[in-house]
Write a protein that holds these residues in place. Structure first.
Motif, mmCIF file in Angstrom:
data_model
loop_
_atom_site.group_PDB
_atom_site.id
_atom_site.type_symbol
_atom_site.label_atom_id
_atom_site.label_comp_id
_atom_site.label_asym_id
_atom_site.label_seq_id
_atom_site.Cartn_x
_atom_site.Cartn_y
_atom_site.Cartn_z
ATOM 1 N N VAL A 503 0.843 -1.203 0.000
ATOM 2 C CA VAL A 503 0.000 0.000 0.000
ATOM 3 C C VAL A 503 0.876 1.250 0.000
ATOM 4 N N THR A 504 0.496 2.238 -0.806
ATOM 5 C CA THR A 504 1.180 3.526 -0.842
ATOM 6 C C THR A 504 0.153 4.626 -0.584
ATOM 7 N N ALA A 505 0.506 5.573 0.309
ATOM 8 C CA ALA A 505 -0.395 6.684 0.624
ATOM 9 C C ALA A 505 0.436 7.882 1.062
ATOM 10 N N ASP A 506 -0.238 8.998 1.268
ATOM 11 C CA ASP A 506 0.455 10.232 1.662
ATOM 12 C C ASP A 506 -0.383 10.973 2.693
ATOM 13 N N MET A 507 0.092 10.985 3.945
ATOM 14 C CA MET A 507 -0.643 11.637 5.022
ATOM 15 C C MET A 507 -0.593 13.162 4.948
ATOM 16 N N ASP A 508 0.314 13.712 4.156
ATOM 17 C CA ASP A 508 0.476 15.174 4.103
ATOM 18 C C ASP A 508 -0.781 15.871 3.591
ATOM 19 N N SER A 509 -1.541 15.195 2.745
ATOM 20 C CA SER A 509 -2.760 15.807 2.196
ATOM 21 C C SER A 509 -4.021 15.364 2.932
ATOM 22 N N PHE A 510 -3.847 14.686 4.054
ATOM 23 C CA PHE A 510 -4.970 14.093 4.784
ATOM 24 C C PHE A 510 -5.635 15.132 5.684
ATOM 25 N N VAL A 511 -6.961 15.291 5.556
ATOM 26 C CA VAL A 511 -7.736 16.248 6.359
ATOM 27 C C VAL A 511 -8.910 15.510 6.993
ATOM 28 N N LEU A 512 -9.131 15.751 8.288
ATOM 29 C CA LEU A 512 -10.210 15.083 9.020
ATOM 30 C C LEU A 512 -11.316 16.068 9.360
ATOM 31 N N LYS A 513 -12.516 15.522 9.587
ATOM 32 C CA LYS A 513 -13.643 16.340 10.009
ATOM 33 C C LYS A 513 -14.418 15.607 11.101
ATOM 34 N N HIS A 514 -15.174 16.373 11.883
ATOM 35 C CA HIS A 514 -15.993 15.811 12.952
ATOM 36 C C HIS A 514 -17.429 15.685 12.452
ATOM 37 N N ASP A 515 -17.884 14.447 12.293
ATOM 38 C CA ASP A 515 -19.266 14.170 11.896
ATOM 39 C C ASP A 515 -19.875 13.194 12.898
ATOM 40 N N PHE A 516 -19.899 13.620 14.152
ATOM 41 C CA PHE A 516 -20.332 12.748 15.256
ATOM 42 C C PHE A 516 -19.247 11.719 15.531
ATOM 43 N N ILE A 517 -18.734 11.071 14.469
ATOM 44 C CA ILE A 517 -17.492 10.320 14.566
ATOM 45 C C ILE A 517 -16.500 11.003 13.624
ATOM 46 N N ILE A 518 -15.224 10.666 13.744
ATOM 47 C CA ILE A 518 -14.218 11.316 12.913
ATOM 48 C C ILE A 518 -14.223 10.690 11.523
ATOM 49 N N LYS A 519 -14.353 11.548 10.521
ATOM 50 C CA LYS A 519 -14.402 11.109 9.132
ATOM 51 C C LYS A 519 -13.345 11.860 8.320
ATOM 52 N N PRO A 520 -12.897 11.280 7.205
ATOM 53 C CA PRO A 520 -11.941 11.996 6.351
ATOM 54 C C PRO A 520 -12.651 13.013 5.467
ATOM 55 N N GLU A 521 -12.043 14.161 5.297
ATOM 56 C CA GLU A 521 -12.555 15.183 4.402
ATOM 57 C C GLU A 521 -11.848 15.113 3.044
ATOM 58 N N SER A 522 -10.548 14.823 3.077
ATOM 59 C CA SER A 522 -9.794 14.716 1.823
ATOM 60 C C SER A 522 -8.479 13.975 2.088
ATOM 61 N N GLY A 523 -7.870 13.489 1.019
ATOM 62 C CA GLY A 523 -6.534 12.910 1.097
ATOM 63 C C GLY A 523 -6.450 11.489 1.607
ATOM 64 N N TRP A 524 -7.518 10.707 1.493
ATOM 65 C CA TRP A 524 -7.483 9.352 2.030
ATOM 66 C C TRP A 524 -7.267 8.289 0.940
ATOM 67 N N GLN A 525 -6.899 8.713 -0.252
ATOM 68 C CA GLN A 525 -6.692 7.766 -1.345
ATOM 69 C C GLN A 525 -5.397 6.971 -1.142
ATOM 70 N N ILE A 526 -5.382 5.758 -1.670
ATOM 71 C CA ILE A 526 -4.203 4.904 -1.618
ATOM 72 C C ILE A 526 -3.916 4.339 -3.008
ATOM 73 N N ALA A 527 -2.735 3.782 -3.172
ATOM 74 C CA ALA A 527 -2.378 3.055 -4.387
ATOM 75 C C ALA A 527 -1.903 1.665 -3.989
ATOM 76 N N LEU A 528 -2.070 0.693 -4.892
ATOM 77 C CA LEU A 528 -1.715 -0.699 -4.595
ATOM 78 C C LEU A 528 -0.723 -1.232 -5.622
ATOM 79 N N GLN A 529 0.250 -1.997 -5.128
ATOM 80 C CA GLN A 529 1.144 -2.763 -5.980
ATOM 81 C C GLN A 529 1.095 -4.213 -5.508
ATOM 82 N N ARG A 530 1.082 -5.139 -6.457
ATOM 83 C CA ARG A 530 1.016 -6.548 -6.079
ATOM 84 C C ARG A 530 2.385 -7.029 -5.608
ATOM 85 N N ARG A 531 2.385 -7.797 -4.521
ATOM 86 C CA ARG A 531 3.628 -8.378 -4.013
ATOM 87 C C ARG A 531 4.006 -9.604 -4.854
ATOM 88 N N ASN A 532 5.295 -9.918 -4.856
ATOM 89 C CA ASN A 532 5.752 -11.097 -5.583
ATOM 90 C C ASN A 532 5.261 -12.352 -4.880
#
Length: 532
Positions: A503-532
């Protein structure tokens, strides 16, 4: 406490009182139209002054006690700190985070004012643990979620109702039953791996829809005993409705004029709530009807997971309790809504955060993969009961993810009695805000409290000074009934996903919001590479 605040609170209380408001209104009428009626004016004036004296007398102890605790910065006369919370979910999340940080800096207990209402903010873990066990009554703000969850375990403000239902439903989460769910946990994890295969090697993508749908399947097939859900149940509309189910109460909280039921029932937000509640309830009703038909065909004394009431899965147990007259259909649906909507959403959100953090910390992800290789070798076999205790570092990653990004930012309780703390006594009927974020960033975690470091959970690492310092599954007697269930499910999913994908991701663009529980507002995308 500042004198200006006492005066502003009295002023606010007088203005919001129907009794004193009527007195002032009548005084104005009589003064304008009947200036000679001095006796009436004196009488009405006496009533108003008497009310002010009574109001001050009833509030004096609260003010005197509150003055012993530091006040959060940003106070404004009359409105107190309420103005700080006016904004969207991202703004509310950041305000609560700042309040928690300031409370930690001020010793773990501080005060805020919302108009004339005093709120104690607590972040000290030991103090939170004491309050959580002594004060079981939830705040009236939880009633904002009753349109969706009724008086289920999460929203029940009546302590007797919560105690009764908790006692009745605990057997459904017996370890014997949870071990029997492993087959389904593995099967659904394989389904998730297969669905994500199309994303391998592509750009970053939103992985939450796949996680949430998979979590919903797991909940319904295990705790509810539904063999297999159809596509007509697990729809995009339902997923969106479940998300809005948490957003609407937050919007109502921020728009304080909607705290009044009369105004709220005539608002567009209420109409939106009705639409969302219908979608949520239609789902649970269909699941309940399907299970009822299956339940009638079963031997009431046995099932796939054992014999007797102790080994009934969640919905089977509730239906059995209904047959015995201990639960009504309405109560069953409320608990059903709670476990479906709240349960699946929180578990899928936790898995999403964990993958995001692993993708942002490749060195941690490599350690998890090494552990998985040691346990499973190069095989793709299922996770077994014997494997669970061997996945030590994997569980440490899960706990650390929940510490860094807890699902619930705060817990709100009423003081059911005077609560004596080290430097202050919280008066009976006070509102207490227990900050999970504050506890998870408390100095007891060490100087690297802001760092994502799963090693702190491993024996030989930084030992946790008190169990209350970790409150991701709530704290005290009203903790989450499904804690072990969620942990087993997520560990199984991680074991399958990380054996197949990097899994590859970047927390620098990650933004959270309060919606009764904590939810992501932006930056929660990931990328996948298959392992050998």
């Amino acid at each position: 406490m500042p004198t200006l605040h006492k005066v502003s609170v009295v002023f606010f209380g007088v203005l919001t009182s129907r009794w004193s408001g009527l007195c002032v209104f009548l005084c104005f009428i009589f003064r304008t139209n009947y200036p000679s009626m001095s006796v009436s004016l004196v009488l009405l004036g006496s009533i108003a002054v008497g009310y002010i004296i009574w109001y001050v007398a009833t509030k004096w102890r609260v003010w005197r006690v509150a003055s012993k605790a530091p006040m959060i910065s940003g106070y404004v006369p009359i409105v107190g700190h309420a103005h700080k919370f006016l904004g969207n979910g991202v703004h509310v999340f950041n305000v609560l985070k700042d309040v928690s940080k300031e409370t930690n800096e001020r010793g773990g207990v501080a005060t805020m004012w919302f108009g004339p209402y005093l709120v104690y903010v607590v972040t000290d873990p030991e103090t939170v643990h004491k309050i959580a066990n002594e004060c079981l009554k939830k705040h009236f703000l939880y009633s904002f979620g009753e349109a969706f969850l009724g008086q289920g375990l999460f929203t029940a403000r009546s302590v007797p109702i919560w105690k009764r239902n908790r006692k009745l439903l605990v057997p459904a989460f017996n370890q014997h039953i949870l071990d029997g769910f492993l087959e389904i946990f593995n099967e659904q994890s394989r389904v998730l791996v297969s669905k994500l295969a199309v994303k391998v090697g592509t750009e970053k993508f939103d992985h939450f829809p796949a996680l949430s749908k998979n979590a919903l399947e797991i909940i319904c097939r295990t705790a509810l005993g539904v063999p297999k859900l159809g596509e007509n149940l697990v729809t995009k509309a339902y997923s969106e409705a479940a998300s809005k189910m948490f957003s609407i109460p937050r919007q109502r909280f921020v728009k304080f004029w909607y705290h009044n039921d009369f105004l709220y029932k005539r608002s567009s937000l209420k109409r939106q709530e009705d639409q969302v509640a219908k979608i949520v309830h239609d789902m649970s009703n269909e699941v309940m009807q399907t299970t009822k038909l299956t339940h009638k065909e079963k031997d009431t004394n046995t099932d796939n997971y054992g014999s007797g009431r102790r080994f009934k899965v969640f919905l089977d147990l509730m239906l059995e309790l209904r047959d015995k007259g201990e639960l009504t259909d309405q109560q069953i649906r409320e608990e059903l809504d709670t476990i479906i909507a709240a349960g699946y959403d929180t578990s899928s959100t936790t898995l999403m955060y964990t993958l995001l953090l692993l993708g942002s910390h490749p060195e941690v992800q490599d350690k998890v993969y090494r552990e998985l290789t040691e346990v499973f070798g190069n095989s793709d076999r299922d996770v077994t009961k014997a494997d669970m205790p061997k996945l030590v570092y994997t569980e440490a990653v899960l706990k650390e993810s929940l510490r860094v990004i807890p699902i619930a930012q705060v817990l709100i309780r009423y003081a059911q009695k005077d609560v004596k703390l080290k430097n202050v006594t919280i008066p009976k009927d006070s509102t207490i805000l227990l900050s999970v974020a504050g506890m998870h960033s408390h100095e007891c975690w060490g100087p690297d409290v802001e760092v994502f470091r799963p090693e702190r959970w491993i024996s030989g690492g930084a030992l946790i000074p008190t169990p209350a310092a970790f409150s991701a599954f709530s704290v005290g007697r009203r903790n989450c009934i499904g804690k072990t269930y969620a942990t087993m499910s997520i560990k199984t999913s991680l074991a399958h996903l990380l054996r197949h994908y990097r899994v590859t991701a970047d927390m620098d663009s990650f933004v959270l919001k309060h919606d009764f529980i904590i939810k992501p507002e932006s930056g929660w995308q990931i990328a996948l590479q298959r392992r050998n």
